[in-house]
Design an enzyme around this catalytic site. Structure first.
Site, PDB file in Angstrom:
ATOM      1  N   GLU A 912       0.791  -1.237   0.000  1.00 38.84           N
ATOM      2  CA  GLU A 912       0.000   0.000   0.000  1.00 38.84           C
ATOM      3  C   GLU A 912       0.823   1.286   0.000  1.00 38.84           C
ATOM      4  OE1 GLU A 912      -3.023  -0.204   3.032  1.00 38.84           O
ATOM      5  OE2 GLU A 912      -4.085  -1.844   2.025  1.00 38.84           O
ATOM      6  N   ASP A 913       2.105   1.202  -0.336  1.00 37.83           N
ATOM      7  CA  ASP A 913       2.897   2.434  -0.371  1.00 37.83           C
ATOM      8  C   ASP A 913       2.499   3.307  -1.554  1.00 37.83           C
ATOM      9  OD1 ASP A 913       4.068   1.316   1.793  1.00 37.83           O
ATOM     10  OD2 ASP A 913       6.087   1.180   0.974  1.00 37.83           O
TER      11      ASP A 913
END
Length: 1319
Positions: A912-913
């Site tokens: 989820e970066d």
């Protein structure tokens, strides 16, 4: 042979008449002395002979006897002494993981056993019940400290430490039955004559209990136990490889089980002649112990080997435990004989499999018994070396054994010889064969003469060699240069710790074992309470802001061979660690995931006292310092303090929306001291599988450290089959060989084919001496991530060996906040539960840890595909130079460690970066392909994910696809449904969509989605330390739910779908049904899309597990208690699953009005690789009455599409004319119901579901369920140790369902159950 010829074999001497007269007697005495050295004949076991007091003593005046409990439950070992001086305690309690160290005399003879299922009074003087037995097996008159032997059935470890002949005899005896697995481990101590005996010849193990047996081909040395039972990969134990779980559950004959099963109906249970389900294994009597008949006990008329044959029990024992003593005349093939002078360890539940030493290593064992030593010549063949204080025997004499009568006769005659030959008989000897007129002793001597004739024919040799006079120091100084194998000393015990700045004398506290972390040690020493209970997490916060020190004294080291290196190896230090040896700094580390090796050869001297000390700084405070030092970076993300982004450490230690804030430190992975001249530093297998799968080819490369190793021997085994072997010379530290295997046995995920595994070994040697061996267990498979353009965008699915695989499964977080206490068995239970639920993929989430080797080994064995994130989660990570260097080292170390695992099919750069980049508006120009530019933006982490990590994968594991992040898709928005993978959180988070439309919200691969649910009531009662807090909205229960806004979100989904309940257990049931329904709607629809041109390639639920007791999205809680969602997923992912669904109508936006009509559809999903045929039935059943409102629909002989979806039928429901009803679908395949599905009108809160007429009948190991009206969500109690084949089921009239139950013991109460609407 005439008597006169006996002396002709010896040098003649001049004799007087007296000497000539006495010489035959002297000869006889000599012969008898030689004869006395032979072991007894079969039937006279070493425990049946009283051991003499030992005369030649080892230097240590006492002999260690260690007892270890590796079982998952508490046991009470018992010890009985037959002769010699026994231990101080003959019975004691031993909790899992504990060890008891005691001593016995060097001539001790006795037995050790384990007592199970015990309950004593507080004083240990009797059973807690006041009478009878205190233990189910092995009981010794109901007291803790045994004064008598244990009751049968019982497994025994038997020892005769010195039989008077310079030997120790020992065995694992199942002659009296079996109750618990055990192993015997030799402890050579400081006895030089025992140090060189290969440990794989001396350490037998018996594993005969279902649930504890490891799979065929299991290798403990690569499976998390590199020093298993004091053996290693250089001297591996030979394991029995034929028995599987089914056989080990059935080896005990039915009528010999301690609690034989009863046949329903008539109470008679013969040997199996019908289809009654066999119960789980319970303790087993031997035939002798149960029946006490002469033919079973080899007594009376059956007291010889010819009249007493092995029983079925004995044969079964030998099949399951080849090294065990199984009946009276079995000692010749079950007794271990070594030179006297050793201590021993008895290990209960040792793990792995039974050993098969006696059969596979018989020649070496004969050498060991005869010469006290086993060695190898330059051709690797076993040879004998004479031992100074041992009698050397010829090969023929191995088979000479004395029966009881002859043993008595020899003993008597030796006693007569001790009086002097002249005293034997005064009447003289008569010619050969004439015995009349002789005194009785003279007659016996004539018989003995014939014994000596026989011995002469066998060329008896007896050579007594004086012991050497050199001291150890002299021997070391005169020792020639020689090659020696790598020796590893695992530094697991003897550690202590303290607060680093605490200078007072008593600051150092004991450490139970290493690996460890600071919280575990503080808990063990009572410094902090268990952070998992109540609000105790808050009481442990101070630990993270403190520096901590650990120290251990290194073991005394032997004189090293020439050219040897000594290395301290640290497999994992958490996190900011300064390592000192005798006060000198030898290492500084700042990455939890990077192992280190420090050469300390010049720092360790002979006889030096060396102390190793590690100081761990506060990672939390160091992270804050780094963040402050880099104000140019944009420190943003989700979850926890954003300073965590500066530290290469498990990110969940800063707390997450399902986990506590427990920031650990310590030696979290093994520490050891290695001594070697050469070692295999890395073993790599690169390969390709040909398109037609007909062969696999590639290269095997061994990187060699040290100058002595000249040759590497490569071998590849598939089970017992050697499929490749070649030796090559080492050049510039590398040995490399090409290989090809035709018609390979390929590895498949479970449900699609076999999990065939190959063992690749590389052995480096010099001058015929093996210096070190490295082993990799791998599987050959062709793995592809298929991303091709299609009508929607681009596909995203996995293909294994040309077979498309729908990846239904789960996301995985660390299974504990304190991972060093996770056992192999715990990992196995987690992953086996996945497999039992038809889940085929697990995703290791990027905010946790690079998992332990055993995790991936188990995935290989069980056929679980692994999606491996790199350890980055929910943040904008910095990319300054020292950080990039550390990340590169981390990637190389871990990808190199894992690249041989066939289960790993994808690496993803982060979790989820890229969503963080979107949420905070960070710069991301996908069209800019210049990596140096990326470092200049406020999203420099792109450099890590799109340059650094792809380079690591290309160099270290090029056969595994790389994906920049999860979610990610060609640089597009992460919520794009047409490409890449996605995390679908618009149910629960985001727009909080209704879960009934989950399937319409997915993308090409749904790598996260989920719904929260409370854990089971027993889990809540465990952590809730205040009974007044046991209500749904209490402070303590909220504290154990870390999700942002969880109150509103849980309430939303409950109020939308269910009638409200406020009592805690009913509330738990509703949250769990909500989760089960949500996941069912998702999986059922996405699996259908798999068959529609691979529109959806897989779905991974967030999340499988928990790291502490908590309310979260997990489908199984911290204690492995399954939530109903687990079973809902299992049904949706079944190999063949029928599905029925009416179209969704959003009642919330139309003022709760029903539609006049609703369409419905029925389909079948299948993952079978070939076409199947089935019959589908759909019934329409009134919810109010339980009657069918119209004729059912049946479709017969449906051709079920292989690995896809088959549309069966569709129709329309008239909601005006037809009363509320369920659509109940079943499918029969091969004559049996393969799957069920029930569609209900939504929302469920509008339905009156009380008084359903539910009946649950217990029939042996199954529950039979039926109902008179449609019943929703019938959930059974999840009880520890009890496994259910199904739960959270919908039940309709006319469809009786059976749920299999294992683990319920006799006398256990029935499982509780409830259903939606029950009052």
């Amino acid at each position: 042979m005439p008597l006169a010829s006996l002396s002709s074999t010896r040098p003649r001497r001049n004799r007087t008449g007296t000497r000539r007269r006495l010489e035959p007697a002297l000869t006889i005495c000599a012969a008898l002395l030689a004869l006395s050295a032979f072991p007894p004949v079969d039937g006279l076991h070493h425990m049946a002979i009283t051991a003499p007091r030992k005369m030649l003593r080892r230097k240590e005046p006492i002999t260690p006897l260690l007892v270890t409990n590796s079982c998952p439950e508490t046991i009470y070992p018992g010890i009985s002494t037959q002769s010699g001086d026994g231990p101080r305690e003959n019975g004691f309690k031993l909790d899992p993981g504990e060890q008891k160290n005691q001593t016995v005399s060097e001539d001790w003879q006795g037995r050790v056993w384990g007592r199970t299922n015990c309950s004593f009074n507080d004083q240990g003087t009797g059973p807690s019940s006041g009478g009878g037995r205190a233990c189910r097996t092995g009981d010794c008159n109901g007291i803790v400290n045994c004064v008598v032997g244990g009751d049968v059935p019982v497994s025994l470890a038997e020892f005769t430490l010195d039989a008077g002949d310079g030997h120790t005899y020992y065995d694992i005896s199942l002659v009296d039955g079996y109750n618990i697995p055990m192993a015997i481990v030799l402890q050579p101590l400081q006895n030089a004559s025992l140090d060189d005996i290969p440990p794989n010849l001396t350490n037998p193990s018996c594993q005969g209990t279902v649930g504890l047996l490891r799979e065929k081909g299991y290798d403990p040395y690569t499976g998390g136990s590199p020093w298993f039972l004091r053996t290693n990969s250089s001297y591996p134990l030979p394991f029995e490889q034929q028995v599987d779980d089914k056989q080990v559950s059935r080896w005990c004959p039915w009528d010999l089980q301690q609690q034989p099963p009863e046949k329903p109906g008539d109470g008679v249970y013969p040997y199996p002649d019908d289809n009654i389900e066999r119960p789980a294994f319970n303790p087993c009597f031997s035939a002798c112990a149960k029946n006490n008949k002469p033919e079973d006990c080899c007594t009376g008329d059956h007291s010889s080997p010819s009249t007493c044959q092995p029983s079925d029990y004995s044969k079964s024992v030998k099949a399951v435990c080849p090294d065990a003593y199984s009946y009276a005349f079995d000692d010749q093939t079950s007794t271990f004989i070594i030179p006297a002078g050793a201590g021993f360890q008895v290990v209960f539940c040792p793990g792995a499999r039974s050993t098969n030493i006696l059969a596979t290593e018989s020649d070496k064992l004969h050498q060991l018994a005869e010469s006290g030593h086993v060695s190898k010549n330059n051709n690797g063949q076993s040879t004998m070396q004479k031992k100074s204080d041992m009698t050397r025997r010829s090969a023929a004499m191995r088979n000479i054994r004395l029966d009881a009568g002859t043993s008595l006769l020899v003993t008597f005659l030796i006693a007569a010889c001790a009086l002097g030959p002249a005293a034997i008989c005064t009447s003289g000897l008569k010619p050969s064969g004439q015995v009349d007129g002789l005194c009785p002793v003279g007659k016996l001597l004539i018989i003995a003469l014939y014994v000596e004739e026989r011995l002469a024919e066998l060329r008896i040799e007896k050579s007594l060699v004086a012991p050497p006079s050199l001291s150890l120091a002299d021997a070391a100084s005169h020792a020639p240069t020689m090659a020696r194998a790598l020796a590893a000393q695992h530094l697991t015990e003897g550690w202590s710790f303290k607060q680093a700045d605490d200078a007072h004398q008593g600051a150092w506290l004991p450490v139970a074992k290493v690996p460890t972390n600071i919280h575990l040690d503080l808990i063990d020493n009572g410094v902090i309470p268990d952070p998992f209970l109540g609000f105790n997490e808050l009481k442990a916060e101070w630990v993270a802001d403190t520096a901590w020190a650990y120290k251990v004294k290194l073991p005394e080291l032997p004189y090293p061979p020439d050219g040897a290196a000594r290395v301290l190896a640290f497999d994992g230090l958490d996190t900011f660690a300064t390592v000192k040896l005798n006060g000198e700094v030898i290492l500084q580390s700042d990455n939890m995931f990077v192992p280190h090796r420090v050469n300390v050869t010049e720092k360790l001297g002979q006889g030096m006292d060396c102390t190793l000390e590690i100081v761990f700084d506060s990672a939390r405070l160091r992270a804050i310092e780094i963040r402050k030092a880099h104000p140019e970076h944009t420190w943003v993300g989700f979850n926890g303090d954003m300073s965590r982004l500066a530290v290469r450490k498990a990110q969940y230690h800063w707390g997450w929306d399902w986990g506590p804030i427990l920031n650990t430190c310590g030696p979290w992975r093994p520490v050891r001291l290695e001594t070697y001249q050469s070692r295999i530093a890395d073993l790599r297998i690169d390969y390709e599988v040909e398109q037609d799968l007909g062969s696999v080819y590639g290269t095997i490369v061994a990187n060699v450290e040290g100058q002595l190793g000249t040759t590497v021997d490569f071998k590849v085994h598939n089970g017992e089959d050697l499929v490749f072997s070649e030796s090559v010379a080492v050049g510039e530290g590398v040995a490399k060989v090409p290989f090809r295997i035709r018609n390979p046995r390929l590895w498949y995920p479970h449900g699609y084919g076999a999990q065939s595994l190959y063992e690749v070994t590389a052995t480096v040697s010099a001058g015929g001496v093996n210096l070190h061996q490295a082993t990799r267990r791998t599987g050959f498979r062709k793995g592809e991530l298929v991303q091709i353009a299609d009508v929607i965008g681009k596909s995203f699915f996995f293909r294994i060996n040309n077979v498309d695989v729908f990846c239904g499964g789960s996301d995985w977080i660390p299974a504990d906040s304190f991972t060093p206490r996770l056992s192999t068995e715990k990992y196995r239970r987690w992953l086996q539960t996945m497999v039992d639920g038809y889940q085929v993929m697990i995703r290791i989430w990027g905010g946790g840890i690079w998992e332990e080797d055993v995790f991936y080994d188990l995935c290989d064995e069980l056929g679980v595909l692994v999606w491996q994130d790199f350890m980055f989660g929910c943040g904008n990570y910095p990319a300054f130079p020292e950080m990039l260097d550390s990340i590169r080292d981390e990637g190389i170390a871990n990808v190199g460690r894992l690249r041989h695992h066939p289960s790993i099919v994808i690496y993803a750069g982060n979790n989820e970066d890229y969503q963080v980049q979107e949420s905070f508006g960070l710069t991301y120009d996908y069209e800019d392909k210049n990596p140096e530019n990326w470092l200049k933006t406020n999203f420099p982490a792109r450099y890590i994910y799109e340059k650094l990590l792809p380079e690591v994968i290309a160099a270290e594991s090029p056969h595994v696809p790389y994906h920049p992040g999860s979610p990610w898709g060609d640089g597009l928005k992460t919520s794009n449904t047409s490409v890449g993978d996605m995390h679908q959180w618009n149910v629960w988070h985001g727009r909080q969509e209704k879960y009934q439309i989950f399937d319409t919200l997915g993308g090409r691969f749904n790598s996260e989605f989920g719904m929260e649910a409370f854990p089971h009531i027993d889990t809540i009662r465990y952590y809730c330390t205040d009974a007044s807090q046991l209500y749904p909205q209490s402070h303590m229960l909220d504290f154990h739910n870390k999700a942002d806004g969880h109150e509103r979100r849980i309430a939303t989904y409950l109020v939308e779908n269910f009638r409200s309940r406020t009592d805690l257990e009913a509330f738990i049931h509703l949250t769990q049904l909500s989760q089960a329904e949500a996941l069912m709607f998702g999986y059922r629809g996405w699996r259908r899309q798999w068959g529609q041109q691979r529109l959806c390639g897989g779905a991974l639920v967030w999340q499988l597990n928990d790291c502490w007791p908590v309310t979260s999205w997990s489908i199984i809680d911290y204690f492995l208690r399954k939530k109903p969602a687990y079973y809902a997923m299992k049904r949706a992912l079944a190999p063949i699953a029928v599905a029925v669904k009416r179209e969704h109508h959003d009642w919330s936006v139309v003022h709760a009005r029903f539609p006049k009509s609703s369409k419905y559809e029925v389909w079948i999903a299948s993952n079978r690789r070939s076409v199947a045929y089935g019959t589908v039935e759909v019934r329409f059943i009134s919810i109010e009455t339980g009657q069918e409102i119209k004729h059912k629909v049946v479709r017969e002989k449906i051709e079920i599409v292989a690995n896809g979806t088959t549309e069966v039928l569709s129709g329309v429901i008239d909601n005006v004319q037809e009363e509320a009803h369920v659509l109940a679908a079943r499918i029969w395949v091969d004559g049996e119901v393969a799957s069920r599905d029930t569609d209900w009108p939504q929302p469920l809160k509008y339905l009156d579901l009380d008084k359903r007429g539910v009946e649950v009948a217990s029939q042996g190991h199954k529950l039979v369920v039926k109902a008179s009206k449609p019943t929703k969500g019938l959930v059974f109690e999840e009880r520890a140790g009890v496994l259910l084949s199904d739960s959270a089921i919908d039940v309709v009239p006319g469809d009786e369902q059976t749920v299999r139950v294992t683990g319920l013991a006799e006398g256990d109460g029935p499982l509780k159950w409830t259903y939606l609407g029950q009052h």
